[in-house]
Design an enzyme around this catalytic site. Structure first.
Site, PDB file in Angstrom:
ATOM      1  N   CYS A 135       0.727  -1.237   0.043  1.00 35.00           N
ATOM      2  CA  CYS A 135      -0.125  -0.036  -0.214  1.00 35.00           C
ATOM      3  C   CYS A 135       0.831   1.247  -0.234  1.00 35.00           C
ATOM      4  CB  CYS A 135      -0.838   0.017   1.218  1.00 35.00           C
ATOM      5  SG  CYS A 135      -2.102   1.524   1.452  1.00 35.00           S
ATOM      6  N   CYS A 138      -0.616   4.125   1.897  1.00 38.31           N
ATOM      7  CA  CYS A 138      -0.144   3.899   3.456  1.00 38.31           C
ATOM      8  C   CYS A 138       1.500   4.327   3.841  1.00 38.31           C
ATOM      9  CB  CYS A 138      -0.473   2.407   3.850  1.00 38.31           C
ATOM     10  SG  CYS A 138      -2.030   1.889   3.399  1.00 38.31           S
ATOM     11  N   ASP A 139       2.237   3.468   3.165  1.00 39.83           N
ATOM     12  CA  ASP A 139       3.514   3.427   3.445  1.00 39.83           C
ATOM     13  C   ASP A 139       4.613   4.443   2.450  1.00 39.83           C
ATOM     14  OD1 ASP A 139       2.869   1.919   5.540  1.00 39.83           O
ATOM     15  OD2 ASP A 139       2.829   0.169   4.360  1.00 39.83           O
TER      16      ASP A 139
HETATM   17  C1  LIG Z   1       1.014  -3.875   5.123  1.00 44.41           C
HETATM   18  C2  LIG Z   1      -0.208  -3.183   5.153  1.00 44.41           C
HETATM   19  C3  LIG Z   1      -0.121  -1.778   5.576  1.00 44.41           C
HETATM   20  C4  LIG Z   1      -0.976  -1.015   5.655  1.00 44.41           C
HETATM   21  N1  LIG Z   1      -1.015   0.367   6.457  1.00 44.41           N
HETATM   22  C5  LIG Z   1      -2.088   1.137   6.450  1.00 44.41           C
HETATM   23  C6  LIG Z   1      -2.042   2.301   6.923  1.00 44.41           C
HETATM   24  O1  LIG Z   1      -0.839   2.727   7.459  1.00 44.41           O
HETATM   25  N2  LIG Z   1      -3.255   3.050   6.931  1.00 44.41           N
HETATM   26  C7  LIG Z   1      -4.326   2.728   6.619  1.00 44.41           C
HETATM   27  O2  LIG Z   1      -5.295   3.359   6.625  1.00 44.41           O
HETATM   28  N3  LIG Z   1      -4.533   1.283   6.146  1.00 44.41           N
HETATM   29  C8  LIG Z   1      -3.436   0.674   5.729  1.00 44.41           C
HETATM   30  N4  LIG Z   1      -3.523  -0.586   5.364  1.00 44.41           N
HETATM   31  C9  LIG Z   1      -4.855  -1.020   4.686  1.00 44.41           C
HETATM   32  C10 LIG Z   1      -5.709  -1.312   5.952  1.00 44.41           C
HETATM   33  O3  LIG Z   1      -5.166  -2.596   6.630  1.00 44.41           O
HETATM   34  C11 LIG Z   1      -7.073  -1.952   5.505  1.00 44.41           C
HETATM   35  O4  LIG Z   1      -7.755  -1.211   4.602  1.00 44.41           O
HETATM   36  C12 LIG Z   1      -7.852  -2.157   6.475  1.00 44.41           C
HETATM   37  O5  LIG Z   1      -7.361  -2.950   7.598  1.00 44.41           O
HETATM   38  C13 LIG Z   1      -9.447  -2.861   6.108  1.00 44.41           C
HETATM   39  O6  LIG Z   1     -10.120  -3.154   7.204  1.00 44.41           O
HETATM   40  P1  LIG Z   1     -11.294  -4.269   7.282  1.00 44.41           P
HETATM   41  O7  LIG Z   1     -12.034  -4.251   8.536  1.00 44.41           O
HETATM   42  O8  LIG Z   1     -12.035  -4.014   5.833  1.00 44.41           O
HETATM   43  O9  LIG Z   1     -10.798  -5.735   6.936  1.00 44.41           O
HETATM   44  P2  LIG Z   1      -9.166  -6.472   7.712  1.00 44.41           P
HETATM   45  O10 LIG Z   1      -8.382  -5.617   8.274  1.00 44.41           O
HETATM   46  O11 LIG Z   1      -8.676  -7.011   6.444  1.00 44.41           O
HETATM   47  O12 LIG Z   1      -9.753  -7.207   8.309  1.00 44.41           O
HETATM   48  C14 LIG Z   1     -10.470  -8.520   8.070  1.00 44.41           C
HETATM   49  C15 LIG Z   1     -10.843  -9.477   9.086  1.00 44.41           C
HETATM   50  O13 LIG Z   1     -11.820 -10.526   8.450  1.00 44.41           O
HETATM   51  C16 LIG Z   1     -11.609 -11.684   9.300  1.00 44.41           C
HETATM   52  N5  LIG Z   1     -12.119 -12.797   8.488  1.00 44.41           N
HETATM   53  C17 LIG Z   1     -11.832 -13.221   7.308  1.00 44.41           C
HETATM   54  N6  LIG Z   1     -12.517 -14.238   7.212  1.00 44.41           N
HETATM   55  C18 LIG Z   1     -13.185 -14.656   8.123  1.00 44.41           C
HETATM   56  C19 LIG Z   1     -13.872 -15.818   8.458  1.00 44.41           C
HETATM   57  N7  LIG Z   1     -14.347 -16.570   7.619  1.00 44.41           N
HETATM   58  N8  LIG Z   1     -14.559 -15.551   9.433  1.00 44.41           N
HETATM   59  C20 LIG Z   1     -14.324 -14.728  10.559  1.00 44.41           C
HETATM   60  N9  LIG Z   1     -13.475 -13.905  10.323  1.00 44.41           N
HETATM   61  C21 LIG Z   1     -12.989 -13.729   9.091  1.00 44.41           C
HETATM   62  C22 LIG Z   1     -10.030 -11.644   9.352  1.00 44.41           C
HETATM   63  O14 LIG Z   1      -9.530 -12.488  10.608  1.00 44.41           O
HETATM   64  C23 LIG Z   1      -9.712 -10.094   9.787  1.00 44.41           C
HETATM   65  O15 LIG Z   1      -9.736  -9.960  11.056  1.00 44.41           O
HETATM   66  C24 LIG Z   1      -2.432  -1.411   5.130  1.00 44.41           C
HETATM   67  C25 LIG Z   1      -2.529  -2.738   4.700  1.00 44.41           C
HETATM   68  C26 LIG Z   1      -1.302  -3.629   4.891  1.00 44.41           C
HETATM   69  C27 LIG Z   1      -1.433  -5.339   3.997  1.00 44.41           C
END
Ligand SMILES: Cc1cc2nc3c(=O)[nH]c(=O)nc-3n(C[C@H](O)[C@H](O)[C@H](O)COP(=O)(O)OP(=O)(O)OC[C@H]3O[C@@H](n4cnc5c(N)ncnc54)[C@H](O)[C@@H]3O)c2cc1C
Length: 309
Positions: A135, A138-139
């Site tokens: 990302c 983000c970074d």
């Molecule tokens: C390396 C990296 C760095 C990042 N840095 C930043 C940053 O600095 N700032 C920023 O704003 N964003 C950043 N992001 C992006 C950010 O992490 C995502 O946009 C955000 O986490 C999305 O949130 P979410 O709640 O949609 O899903 P996610 O954070 O992806 O969470 C998904 C959840 O679903 C759960 N799950 C999946 N399948 C199942 C299932 N079958 N049963 C139960 N639970 C399940 C997983 O366990 C997880 O807890 C970064 C991403 C990465 C990979």
């Protein structure tokens, strides 16, 4: 099977899930969350977050996710660190199977995110969320005046490479072929940027590191297997994302890539099933946007439950 029928079950524990949990707990819906295989979500993979409002000094990803969980639990969110295996949305209440046990709920909020696709090259695990990211938004700012790599051949790779030229002294874009999926305009924008060098027929064989972190990569030419070393302190893998929707088994309408489609606000094609965060978001994919959608989904679920009386 649990006898009880919950008001709302939240699937996933990233920023979207915890925010949905916080709002529905404060609305006295006594929500239950299944946190999934990656409790805390994708931010557990990153060390520094500087773009989530409220943390002027920045905050570590895992630290922030622990705080989000604590805040939601304080208001009554019940969290089980288990994975949802399958669902049945054809009957009401909805049925959800979790590690062999069946749960029932009047409404469901899906917050299962979208996994970044990684290369899987040797040495990658140790540098994930440090020198190697998926990302640039983000970074990117962590790599001021440094040399970075971008891997990919689509629009996202071109966009990330162009964005990174704001910070990096040099961006080398690597692609395994000489044909690009990117649109002509995006490709040409990258091609004409003096800070970007595009190198075709190059894949990453392994990552190199020293005591201060990522230091380079061994590249391979897939045509003849020849290798060379390149130095870099940052790398951005831009080969796509995979929304986690397999466990829904087609019961909720998605686009061709598997992203859940919203019908009205955050409600999906199934009345009473809502979705929030990266699992619906093909554009922003940020913690703050996921959290915002989690709030919307909780409010939508609460209003929908109210209307059912
Ligand atoms: C390396 C990296 C760095 C990042 N840095 C930043 C940053 O600095 N700032 C920023 O704003 N964003 C950043 N992001 C992006 C950010 O992490 C995502 O946009 C955000 O986490 C999305 O949130 P979410 O709640 O949609 O899903 P996610 O954070 O992806 O969470 C998904 C959840 O679903 C759960 N799950 C999946 N399948 C199942 C299932 N079958 N049963 C139960 N639970 C399940 C997983 O366990 C997880 O807890 C970064 C991403 C990465 C990979």
């Amino acid at each position: 099977m649990a006898d009880e029928v919950r008001n709302v079950i939240i699937i996933g524990s990233g920023p979207a899930g915890y925010t949905a949990g916080l709002y529905s707990a404060r609305a006295l819906l006594e929500p239950l969350m299944f946190a999934g295989y990656m409790s805390g979500g994708q931010l557990m993979l990153t060390s520094d977050i500087e773009n989530f409002p409220g943390y002027p000094e920045g905050i570590g990803g895992p630290e922030m996710m622990i705080q989000l969980r604590e805040q939601a639990e304080k208001f009554g969110l019940e969290v089980q660190d288990k994975n949802v295996e399958r669902v049945d949305f054809s009957t009401k209440p909805f049925r959800i199977w979790v590690e062999g046990e069946e749960f029932r709920s009047k409404s469901v909020i899906i917050c299962t995110g979208a996994e970044s696709i990684w290369l899987g090259a040797e040495g990658e695990e140790e540098q994930k969320g440090r020198g190697i990211s998926t990302c640039a938004t983000c970074d990117g700012a962590f790599f001021r005046e440094q040399e970075v790599l971008v891997i990919g051949g689509g629009d996202s790779a071109m966009e990330e490479a162009t964005f990174l030229t704001r910070f990096a002294s040099k961006v080398t874009l690597l692609h395994r072929r000489d044909v690009f999926r990117a649109s002509k305009v995006m490709y040409e924008r990258a091609l004409n940027n003096p800070k970007i060098e595009i190198r075709t027929f190059r894949t990453v064989k392994s990552w190199l590191s020293d005591e201060s972190g990522l230091s380079g990569a061994i590249l391979e030419d897939p045509r003849d297997g020849s290798t060379e070393e390149i130095s870099c302190t940052g790398a951005f893998i831009a080969i796509g994302h995979k929304p986690i929707t397999n466990f829904l088994d087609g019961q909720v309408q998605t686009d061709d890539s598997g992203y859940i489609l919203a019908k009205i606000h955050t409600m999906t094609s199934v009345d009473g099933v809502f979705a929030a965060g990266d699992v619906v978001d093909t554009r922003y994919r940020q913690a703050i946007t996921a959290a915002g959608m989690g709030c919307q989904a909780a409010i939508d679920a609460e209003k929908w439950l109210e209307e059912q009386h």
